[in-house]
Each structure stands twice: as C-alpha cells, then as structure tokens.
Write a protein that holds these residues in place. Structure first.
Motif, PDB file in Angstrom:
ATOM      1  N   LEU A 183     -44.728   7.210  11.153  1.00 17.00           N
ATOM      2  CA  LEU A 183     -43.337   7.445  10.764  1.00 17.00           C
ATOM      3  C   LEU A 183     -42.480   7.477  12.020  1.00 17.00           C
ATOM      4  CD1 LEU A 183     -41.969   9.815   8.085  1.00 17.00           C
ATOM      5  CD2 LEU A 183     -41.183  10.173  10.408  1.00 17.00           C
ATOM      6  N   TRP A 184     -41.295   6.872  11.935  1.00 11.80           N
ATOM      7  CA  TRP A 184     -40.305   6.938  13.008  1.00 11.80           C
ATOM      8  C   TRP A 184     -39.151   7.841  12.574  1.00 11.80           C
ATOM      9  CZ3 TRP A 184     -43.230   2.664  12.218  1.00 11.80           C
ATOM     10  CH2 TRP A 184     -43.812   2.055  13.341  1.00 11.80           C
ATOM     11  N   THR A 208     -26.529   2.258  12.132  1.00 11.05           N
ATOM     12  CA  THR A 208     -27.037   1.018  12.704  1.00 11.05           C
ATOM     13  C   THR A 208     -27.707   1.242  14.052  1.00 11.05           C
ATOM     14  OG1 THR A 208     -24.860   0.626  13.689  1.00 11.05           O
ATOM     15  CG2 THR A 208     -25.282  -0.337  11.519  1.00 11.05           C
ATOM     16  N   VAL A 209     -27.438   2.406  14.691  1.00 12.32           N
ATOM     17  CA  VAL A 209     -28.030   2.685  15.997  1.00 12.32           C
ATOM     18  C   VAL A 209     -29.377   3.362  15.846  1.00 12.32           C
ATOM     19  CG1 VAL A 209     -27.704   3.865  18.204  1.00 12.32           C
ATOM     20  CG2 VAL A 209     -25.740   2.837  17.031  1.00 12.32           C
ATOM     21  N   SER A 210     -29.443   4.360  14.978  1.00 13.00           N
ATOM     22  CA  SER A 210     -30.677   5.114  14.818  1.00 13.00           C
ATOM     23  C   SER A 210     -31.688   4.311  14.005  1.00 13.00           C
ATOM     24  CB  SER A 210     -30.379   6.445  14.114  1.00 13.00           C
ATOM     25  OG  SER A 210     -31.571   7.155  13.887  1.00 13.00           O
ATOM     26  N   GLU A 211     -32.956   4.467  14.384  1.00 12.58           N
ATOM     27  CA  GLU A 211     -34.032   3.790  13.689  1.00 12.58           C
ATOM     28  C   GLU A 211     -34.887   4.808  12.955  1.00 12.58           C
ATOM     29  OE1 GLU A 211     -36.423   1.234  15.966  1.00 12.58           O
ATOM     30  OE2 GLU A 211     -34.796  -0.075  16.619  1.00 12.58           O
ATOM     31  N   GLY A 212     -35.428   4.381  11.854  1.00 13.04           N
ATOM     32  CA  GLY A 212     -36.315   5.241  11.089  1.00 13.04           C
ATOM     33  C   GLY A 212     -37.038   4.429  10.036  1.00 13.04           C
ATOM     34  N   GLY A 213     -38.244   4.848   9.717  1.00 14.07           N
ATOM     35  CA  GLY A 213     -39.013   4.134   8.719  1.00 14.07           C
ATOM     36  C   GLY A 213     -40.451   4.593   8.723  1.00 14.07           C
ATOM     37  N   GLN A 214     -41.242   3.976   7.865  1.00 13.12           N
ATOM     38  CA  GLN A 214     -42.642   4.332   7.719  1.00 13.12           C
ATOM     39  C   GLN A 214     -43.491   3.075   7.764  1.00 13.12           C
ATOM     40  OE1 GLN A 214     -43.431   6.862   4.341  1.00 13.12           O
ATOM     41  NE2 GLN A 214     -41.474   7.917   4.525  1.00 13.12           N
ATOM     42  N   LEU A 215     -44.743   3.264   8.185  1.00 12.55           N
ATOM     43  CA  LEU A 215     -45.689   2.157   8.282  1.00 12.55           C
ATOM     44  C   LEU A 215     -47.057   2.643   7.839  1.00 12.55           C
ATOM     45  CD1 LEU A 215     -46.490  -0.728   9.271  1.00 12.55           C
ATOM     46  CD2 LEU A 215     -46.969   0.310  11.486  1.00 12.55           C
ATOM     47  N   THR A 216     -47.689   1.899   6.938  1.00 11.26           N
ATOM     48  CA  THR A 216     -49.040   2.193   6.474  1.00 11.26           C
ATOM     49  C   THR A 216     -49.856   0.917   6.559  1.00 11.26           C
ATOM     50  OG1 THR A 216     -48.239   3.888   4.937  1.00 11.26           O
ATOM     51  CG2 THR A 216     -50.456   3.030   4.571  1.00 11.26           C
ATOM     52  N   ILE A 217     -51.035   1.019   7.165  1.00 10.94           N
ATOM     53  CA  ILE A 217     -51.902  -0.142   7.291  1.00 10.94           C
ATOM     54  C   ILE A 217     -53.287   0.205   6.756  1.00 10.94           C
ATOM     55  CG2 ILE A 217     -50.668  -0.921   9.345  1.00 10.94           C
ATOM     56  CD1 ILE A 217     -53.210  -0.237  10.946  1.00 10.94           C
ATOM     57  N   VAL A 232     -47.849  -2.125   4.886  1.00  8.34           N
ATOM     58  CA  VAL A 232     -46.666  -1.747   4.103  1.00  8.34           C
ATOM     59  C   VAL A 232     -45.684  -1.061   5.049  1.00  8.34           C
ATOM     60  CG1 VAL A 232     -45.785  -0.431   2.155  1.00  8.34           C
ATOM     61  CG2 VAL A 232     -48.067  -1.446   2.037  1.00  8.34           C
ATOM     62  N   GLN A 233     -44.488  -1.625   5.175  1.00 12.06           N
ATOM     63  CA  GLN A 233     -43.479  -1.091   6.091  1.00 12.06           C
ATOM     64  C   GLN A 233     -42.147  -0.969   5.376  1.00 12.06           C
ATOM     65  OE1 GLN A 233     -40.905  -3.348   7.891  1.00 12.06           O
ATOM     66  NE2 GLN A 233     -39.929  -1.446   8.527  1.00 12.06           N
ATOM     67  N   GLU A 244     -45.534  -1.305  18.863  1.00  9.23           N
ATOM     68  CA  GLU A 244     -46.070  -0.038  19.368  1.00  9.23           C
ATOM     69  C   GLU A 244     -46.721   0.766  18.256  1.00  9.23           C
ATOM     70  OE1 GLU A 244     -44.449   4.101  21.484  1.00  9.23           O
ATOM     71  OE2 GLU A 244     -43.059   2.468  20.982  1.00  9.23           O
ATOM     72  N   GLY A 245     -46.103   0.765  17.080  1.00  6.56           N
ATOM     73  CA  GLY A 245     -46.685   1.484  15.954  1.00  6.56           C
ATOM     74  C   GLY A 245     -48.000   0.886  15.491  1.00  6.56           C
ATOM     75  N   LEU A 246     -48.093  -0.442  15.516  1.00 13.76           N
ATOM     76  CA  LEU A 246     -49.357  -1.081  15.128  1.00 13.76           C
ATOM     77  C   LEU A 246     -50.477  -0.708  16.083  1.00 13.76           C
ATOM     78  CD1 LEU A 246     -48.175  -4.638  14.019  1.00 13.76           C
ATOM     79  CD2 LEU A 246     -49.182  -2.874  12.583  1.00 13.76           C
ATOM     80  N   ASP A 247     -50.173  -0.664  17.371  1.00 17.09           N
ATOM     81  CA  ASP A 247     -51.192  -0.256  18.344  1.00 17.09           C
ATOM     82  C   ASP A 247     -51.643   1.179  18.099  1.00 17.09           C
ATOM     83  OD1 ASP A 247     -51.032  -2.734  19.529  1.00 17.09           O
ATOM     84  OD2 ASP A 247     -49.582  -2.097  21.049  1.00 17.09           O
TER      85      ASP A 247
END
Length: 278
Positions: A183-184, A208-217, A232-233, A244-247
């Motif tokens: 999660l970001w 638009t400046v801030s980033e956020g989200g989720q990633l599941t692999i 799933v992103q 970086e998140g994938l690593d």
C-alpha cells in the motif's frame, strides 16, 4: 419451526460497532518513533502461521493467519466434470471465496456480494496459471476459501492459503503459489497493510500531486525466475514507485515461500512417521 437459536442469545442482524460511528480523523500511519500502530516499520510484514490438514473431508486443506487475518481453504478433486458443463481436455478450476458474516466489523450477508465474486475470479485466474491443467483432462478441481476474519491483505492471504491447499492435495503444480500485498500512503510504501490502513487509504481523495494505491500479487518464486501469476493494482501510482513496489512484493513472497516449503516438508515428515508405525 422457526429459525431462532434457543441455545444462544443472537445479536441483531444490522448492528454496528461504536467505532464506526465516531468522526473520521486523518491520522498518519507512522508515529513519532517511525513505527506503525502495531509496532512494525513501514516495510515489515506481519507474523504468519500456517497449518495443513485442517479439513478431514477435503483432499487438501490449509489454515493461514496473517496477523489477525484468518483464512481456511479446502480443495476437492480432481473429479469428473458435472453433467451439462462444457467439455474440455484440460482441467477446470472452480473457486469460491466466502466471507463469514462475523469476519468484518459490519455484519456481512451470507449471500456472495460483488467483492467475493471478484476475489473468486481473481483466485481462479491465479490457480489456472499454477496448476498443470493438461495432466487432468476432463476433470474438475474445486477450491473453497472461507474468510474467518478480515484484517487487511485478504486477497494475498487467500492466494497463499489456496496454494498450500493445492500442494497438500497432491495436485501437480509448477510451483507453490504465494501472495503479497502493498500500500502507498502519502508517497510512503507500506508492506502488508492492515484493514484500518486499507480503509483509511481508500476513503481519502488524493490530489494530482499525492500518490496512493494498493498492489497485490500472486507469484511462483522458484518457477521461471519468479513468474507472476496475478497482479491487481488500484490507485494512482507512478511507474518508478510501481517497480519499487514489485521488488518489495517479490522479497515478501520469497520470505513466505521459505516458510511454506518448511510447513509442507514438516507435514510430510510427520505423516511418514505416523504411517511407519511402531
């Protein structure tokens, strides 16, 4: 005959915990000591517990705890396909993810909703990549996942539990299927988020400046140098942060993979000892 349970005191079906009625306040995931609320750093995953053979009627079963997230999986088959279904020379995988009514702060309906159907489809896509389908022609494998408690990282926990149950059922696979979630939040990467962190991230509107989200692999760490079976992103994530998140997710999967192999080996050794007799 009524459906009322005379041996227990049932609560109201539409009750809500008082914590959901409190006013929402934006809080940082990290405290002044740079630690999360559960005592972890931003990149530390939660503690794991794995067990096999928890369902005696199933050919393969597993139980998984990731922090407070508790998942149980049962595998049945391979068996002959049901009449009226489409005929295929390769194996068919049927997946169903069901959340217990008491698994979430708000009581869930026993009927499957959109989230459960979507998770079932995603889990099916991942398992069809891992199982060697050509070895089971005209057959069907049923995978049932029951969510006992949801405290974040649910899809990743279901993927790992299903991968263990498939191996426990002696079904040929390319590798053990392992899941991981990230999660970001405010530009910071958090490994293995909890339910509160996922809810806080999902309820905020990002600029638009801030980033956020989720990633599941879901990946196979030892097959083809780490082949990804499912990704799933959601949210706003730049390409650099996604790499970086994938690593980081691959590193987490490698840790879980080591524990999964040890759990399977210990179960096999224990079974051999019990079957050898005096």
């Amino acid at each position: 005959m009524g459906t009322r349970d005379s041996r227990r005191i049932p609560g109201p079906d539409k009750s809500l915990p008082y914590s959901l009625l409190q006013k929402y306040e934006r809080k940082s995931f990290l405290g002044e000591d740079r630690m999360r609320r559960d005592g972890r750093t931003a990149v530390d995953p939660r503690k794991l517990f794995m067990s096999l053979g928890v369902i005696s009627q199933a050919k393969g079963s597993s139980y998984l705890e990731v922090g407070n997230t508790k998942v149980c999986c049962g595998v049945y088959g391979p068996m002959d396909v049901q009449r009226g279904s489409d005929f295929k020379m390769s194996c068919q995988v049927v997946c169903e993810v069901k959340m217990a009514p008491f698994s979430c702060p708000v009581r869930r309906s026993p009927q499957p909703d959109k989230q459960q159907r979507e998770m079932s489809r995603q889990l099916k896509d991942a398992l069809e990549t891992v199982i060697i389908l050509d070895k089971f022609p005209k057959s069907q494998i049923d995978v049932y996942v029951t969510v006992i408690e949801d405290d974040g990282g649910l899809l990743a926990a279901c993927i790992t539990a299903a991968g263990l149950a498939i191996c426990h059922a002696n079904i040929d696979v390319y590798d053990i299927l392992i899941g991981a979630s990230l999660l970001w939040h405010d530009g910071i990467l958090y490994a293995d988020p909890t339910h509160d962190e996922e809810e806080n991230e999902g309820s905020e509107v990002h600029s638009t400046v801030s980033e956020g989200g989720q990633l599941t692999i879901g990946m196979m760490p030892s097959y083809a140098n780490g082949q990804v079976a499912l990704l799933v992103q959601c949210g706003q994530i730049s390409a650099d942060n996604l790499c970086e998140g994938l690593d980081a997710a691959v590193e987490i999967c490698q840790r879980i993979y080591t524990l999964s192999r040890k759990t399977l080996m210990d179960y096999v050794e224990q079974s051999l000892i019990e079957n050898s007799g005096p």
